[in-house]
Design a protein around this motif. Sequence first.
Motif, mmCIF file in Angstrom:
data_model
loop_
_atom_site.group_PDB
_atom_site.id
_atom_site.type_symbol
_atom_site.label_atom_id
_atom_site.label_comp_id
_atom_site.label_asym_id
_atom_site.label_seq_id
_atom_site.Cartn_x
_atom_site.Cartn_y
_atom_site.Cartn_z
ATOM 1 N N ALA A 4 -1.554 5.034 6.868
ATOM 2 C CA ALA A 4 -1.814 6.298 6.175
ATOM 3 C C ALA A 4 -1.474 6.242 4.691
ATOM 4 O O ALA A 4 -2.037 7.011 3.905
ATOM 5 C CB ALA A 4 -1.034 7.423 6.843
ATOM 6 N N LYS A 5 -0.590 5.340 4.292
ATOM 7 C CA LYS A 5 -0.152 5.341 2.889
ATOM 8 C C LYS A 5 -1.293 5.027 1.927
ATOM 9 O O LYS A 5 -1.288 5.496 0.780
ATOM 10 C CB LYS A 5 1.006 4.372 2.676
ATOM 11 N N TYR A 6 -2.281 4.262 2.399
ATOM 12 C CA TYR A 6 -3.407 3.937 1.516
ATOM 13 C C TYR A 6 -4.329 5.150 1.356
ATOM 14 O O TYR A 6 -4.885 5.373 0.278
ATOM 15 C CB TYR A 6 -4.160 2.723 2.058
ATOM 16 N N ALA A 7 -4.472 5.935 2.409
ATOM 17 C CA ALA A 7 -5.236 7.185 2.306
ATOM 18 C C ALA A 7 -4.497 8.183 1.426
ATOM 19 O O ALA A 7 -5.117 8.957 0.689
ATOM 20 C CB ALA A 7 -5.473 7.773 3.697
ATOM 21 N N GLN A 8 -3.150 8.167 1.492
ATOM 22 C CA GLN A 8 -2.351 9.051 0.639
ATOM 23 C C GLN A 8 -2.600 8.739 -0.837
ATOM 24 O O GLN A 8 -2.740 9.638 -1.665
ATOM 25 C CB GLN A 8 -0.866 8.884 0.953
ATOM 26 N N GLU A 9 -2.704 7.448 -1.149
ATOM 27 C CA GLU A 9 -2.979 7.059 -2.535
ATOM 28 C C GLU A 9 -4.390 7.466 -2.946
ATOM 29 O O GLU A 9 -4.615 7.893 -4.089
ATOM 30 C CB GLU A 9 -2.778 5.555 -2.715
ATOM 31 N N LEU A 10 -5.335 7.366 -2.025
ATOM 32 C CA LEU A 10 -6.693 7.830 -2.330
ATOM 33 C C LEU A 10 -6.694 9.326 -2.624
ATOM 34 O O LEU A 10 -7.446 9.801 -3.476
ATOM 35 C CB LEU A 10 -7.636 7.522 -1.163
#
Length: 242
Positions: free
Chosen positions: A109-115
């Motif tokens: 999820a952390k990569y979606a959070q950055e998006l």
Amino acid sequence: MNPKLYFIILFFVLVSCNYNDKFPEKKSERISTVNTSVTQDYGNDYGPFEKLFTFVNQFDAQDSAFDLQVFKDKYDQFYTAKKKAVYDSPELPAWIEINGLLLELTGEAKYAQELEEISANENMANYIEPFVLTKNGDHIYVNLFNPVEINYQHSLGGEVTFRQETAYPESGSVRLHFDNAENRYIELYIRIPEWAEGTSVVVKKVKYFTQPGSYCVIAKKWKQGDVVEIELPIENYQARLH
């Protein structure tokens, strides 16, 4: 079995296992392919993201030098050291592609959070759009809260129409509609933002467990007219901007 044949088979098995280790199957894949070719737009100039983008090129080319764990480690180092000014970089689409590929490969999820952080820049909307929803078979991942609709053929046959309705971030209300599902089993993964403690996810008065920084999973048969009601504590989102 002929010993020579045995060793040939063993060799190919080992090679295949090594290949799968280096190039793991994606946990989910972008659905839309809007004309957002970062390579086409920027050639080989990716500004502050150049070293990280090497991993994207390696994966696309199935280069044996690609190493997912090294990619993740280098990403973490860059992320920790990055400055706010990075979001104003003209090469920002490269950062989107880096996060998008890591999201597809890991499902973290952390990569979606950055998006989501990047999406504050309205000029990046077309580059962000392919990652709003990602999919793997009959598994649908809701990574970002943008109005969007998809149609696809279920693995058991029949058309599925899935629609996300929201005015996020002005409002914390999100509705996920199954407009055409024909009683099909689908696993739905809804990202709960890191700041969204207390998020409510309800389907037909059944409340599902949510944990910030992870995905809420709803695995069930869906039919036409089913709705997922999501209420995000939008005051938390607004507070973190000040």
